[in-house]
Design a protein around this motif. Structure first.
Motif, PDB file in Angstrom:
ATOM      1  N   GLU A   1     -25.255   3.392  85.381  1.00 28.21           N
ATOM      2  CA  GLU A   1     -23.921   3.985  85.226  1.00 28.21           C
ATOM      3  C   GLU A   1     -23.042   3.671  86.433  1.00 28.21           C
ATOM      4  O   GLU A   1     -21.848   3.405  86.281  1.00 28.21           O
ATOM      5  CB  GLU A   1     -24.009   5.500  85.026  1.00 28.21           C
ATOM      6  N   GLN A   2     -23.615   3.689  87.632  1.00 21.36           N
ATOM      7  CA  GLN A   2     -22.844   3.336  88.822  1.00 21.36           C
ATOM      8  C   GLN A   2     -22.393   1.882  88.760  1.00 21.36           C
ATOM      9  O   GLN A   2     -21.241   1.554  89.099  1.00 21.36           O
ATOM     10  CB  GLN A   2     -23.668   3.589  90.084  1.00 21.36           C
ATOM     11  N   LEU A   3     -23.286   0.990  88.321  1.00 19.84           N
ATOM     12  CA  LEU A   3     -22.923  -0.416  88.177  1.00 19.84           C
ATOM     13  C   LEU A   3     -21.841  -0.587  87.103  1.00 19.84           C
ATOM     14  O   LEU A   3     -20.928  -1.405  87.255  1.00 19.84           O
ATOM     15  CB  LEU A   3     -24.151  -1.266  87.835  1.00 19.84           C
ATOM     16  N   LEU A   4     -21.939   0.180  86.013  1.00 16.13           N
ATOM     17  CA  LEU A   4     -20.896   0.137  84.993  1.00 16.13           C
ATOM     18  C   LEU A   4     -19.552   0.590  85.563  1.00 16.13           C
ATOM     19  O   LEU A   4     -18.504   0.037  85.213  1.00 16.13           O
ATOM     20  CB  LEU A   4     -21.281   1.000  83.789  1.00 16.13           C
ATOM     21  N   GLY A   5     -19.586   1.574  86.454  1.00 14.52           N
ATOM     22  CA  GLY A   5     -18.351   2.003  87.122  1.00 14.52           C
ATOM     23  C   GLY A   5     -17.759   0.887  87.963  1.00 14.52           C
ATOM     24  O   GLY A   5     -16.534   0.663  87.952  1.00 14.52           O
ATOM     25  N   ASP A   6     -18.614   0.155  88.689  1.00 16.32           N
ATOM     26  CA  ASP A   6     -18.146  -1.001  89.460  1.00 16.32           C
ATOM     27  C   ASP A   6     -17.537  -2.046  88.527  1.00 16.32           C
ATOM     28  O   ASP A   6     -16.483  -2.610  88.811  1.00 16.32           O
ATOM     29  CB  ASP A   6     -19.308  -1.644  90.234  1.00 16.32           C
ATOM     30  N   ALA A   7     -18.226  -2.291  87.400  1.00 17.28           N
ATOM     31  CA  ALA A   7     -17.734  -3.262  86.427  1.00 17.28           C
ATOM     32  C   ALA A   7     -16.398  -2.812  85.836  1.00 17.28           C
ATOM     33  O   ALA A   7     -15.476  -3.624  85.685  1.00 17.28           O
ATOM     34  CB  ALA A   7     -18.763  -3.464  85.317  1.00 17.28           C
ATOM     35  N   ALA A   8     -16.272  -1.532  85.521  1.00 17.04           N
ATOM     36  CA  ALA A   8     -15.020  -1.015  84.939  1.00 17.04           C
ATOM     37  C   ALA A   8     -13.857  -1.202  85.908  1.00 17.04           C
ATOM     38  O   ALA A   8     -12.748  -1.577  85.490  1.00 17.04           O
ATOM     39  CB  ALA A   8     -15.184   0.456  84.564  1.00 17.04           C
ATOM     40  N   ARG A   9     -14.093  -0.955  87.196  1.00 17.02           N
ATOM     41  CA  ARG A   9     -13.023  -1.140  88.185  1.00 17.02           C
ATOM     42  C   ARG A   9     -12.613  -2.610  88.272  1.00 17.02           C
ATOM     43  O   ARG A   9     -11.425  -2.935  88.358  1.00 17.02           O
ATOM     44  CB  ARG A   9     -13.455  -0.597  89.544  1.00 17.02           C
ATOM     45  N   TRP A  10     -13.585  -3.518  88.248  1.00 19.04           N
ATOM     46  CA  TRP A  10     -13.278  -4.943  88.299  1.00 19.04           C
ATOM     47  C   TRP A  10     -12.533  -5.372  87.026  1.00 19.04           C
ATOM     48  O   TRP A  10     -11.542  -6.099  87.083  1.00 19.04           O
ATOM     49  CB  TRP A  10     -14.561  -5.768  88.475  1.00 19.04           C
ATOM     50  N   LEU A  11     -13.000  -4.926  85.870  1.00 16.21           N
ATOM     51  CA  LEU A  11     -12.376  -5.300  84.599  1.00 16.21           C
ATOM     52  C   LEU A  11     -10.948  -4.753  84.486  1.00 16.21           C
ATOM     53  O   LEU A  11     -10.092  -5.379  83.853  1.00 16.21           O
ATOM     54  CB  LEU A  11     -13.227  -4.810  83.428  1.00 16.21           C
ATOM     55  N   ALA A  12     -10.683  -3.611  85.103  1.00 15.63           N
ATOM     56  CA  ALA A  12      -9.332  -3.037  85.063  1.00 15.63           C
ATOM     57  C   ALA A  12      -8.318  -3.994  85.680  1.00 15.63           C
ATOM     58  O   ALA A  12      -7.168  -4.069  85.224  1.00 15.63           O
ATOM     59  CB  ALA A  12      -9.310  -1.686  85.779  1.00 15.63           C
TER      60      ALA A  12
END
Length: 188
Positions: A73-84
């Motif tokens: 979930e933390q990695l998904l949060g990192d991915a979400a910030r990058w994708l934004a």
């Protein structure tokens, strides 16, 4: 006198990068039409997740010991910030987050219904014969089709159980480690 040389290790045999690859592959699979991540963008996303893990002082443990559902979930949060930054919104939920076991039919139905809509993907932990994060591409009547970083293409449903302690199953699909992802183009 010659001895047989030991077989070389393959990438993935000593590292635990499968969670990083699962997130990238799931993102690529869910990408809206015309927005699939290139190899360059995928590498940049990988770097963003690695940087996030390094900031949390977890990178070495993740690379050598694997990734828990909470760390994913933390990695998904990192991915979400990058994708934004690319005007893409990544969201996810864990429908069975607090459950150690569910009937396999419920697990399969949940995944199948989620994948029935565009711009969605599923990340799953596979235990038992494997210790691995992967991406479900499709649920069929006899097998689960994967988009997997190791090249594995499918799991036979008869060899699966949706629980943590199912001793008789070749593959365990812990419900608490099921992630349903949605990827959408951000307005404005």
């Amino acid at each position: 006198m010659s001895q047989d040389a030991p077989a070389p290790f393959q990438q993935g045999a000593l590292d635990a990068l499968c969670a990083f690859y699962a997130i990238i592959n799931a993102t690529r699979l869910a990408a809206p039409a015309g927005r699939v991540l290139s190899q360059h963008a995928s590498r940049s996303l990988f770097r963003a997740m690695a940087k996030g893990a390094q900031k949390r002082r977890l990178l070495l443990d993740m690379l050598t010991d694997g990734v828990s559902p909470e760390e994913l979930e933390q990695l998904l949060g990192d991915a979400a910030r990058w994708l934004a930054r690319a005007r893409l919104t990544l969201t996810w939920h864990r429908p069975f987050a607090d459950l150690e076991a569910v009937p396999l039919e419920d697990w399969l139905r949940c995944v199948d219904q989620h994948l029935d809509q565009p711009s969605r993907s599923v990340i799953v932990s596979i235990g038992g014969a494997l210790d691995h994060w992967s991406v479900v591409r499709r649920v069929g009547s006899v097998s689960i089709t994967l988009a997997d970083s190791t090249g594995r293409r499918q799991l036979m449903i008869t060899a699966c159980e949706a629980g943590l302690d199912q001793e008789d199953a070749r593959y365990r699909l812990p419900p608490c480690a099921l992630f349903l992802l949605d990827l959408a183009v951000t307005d404005n």
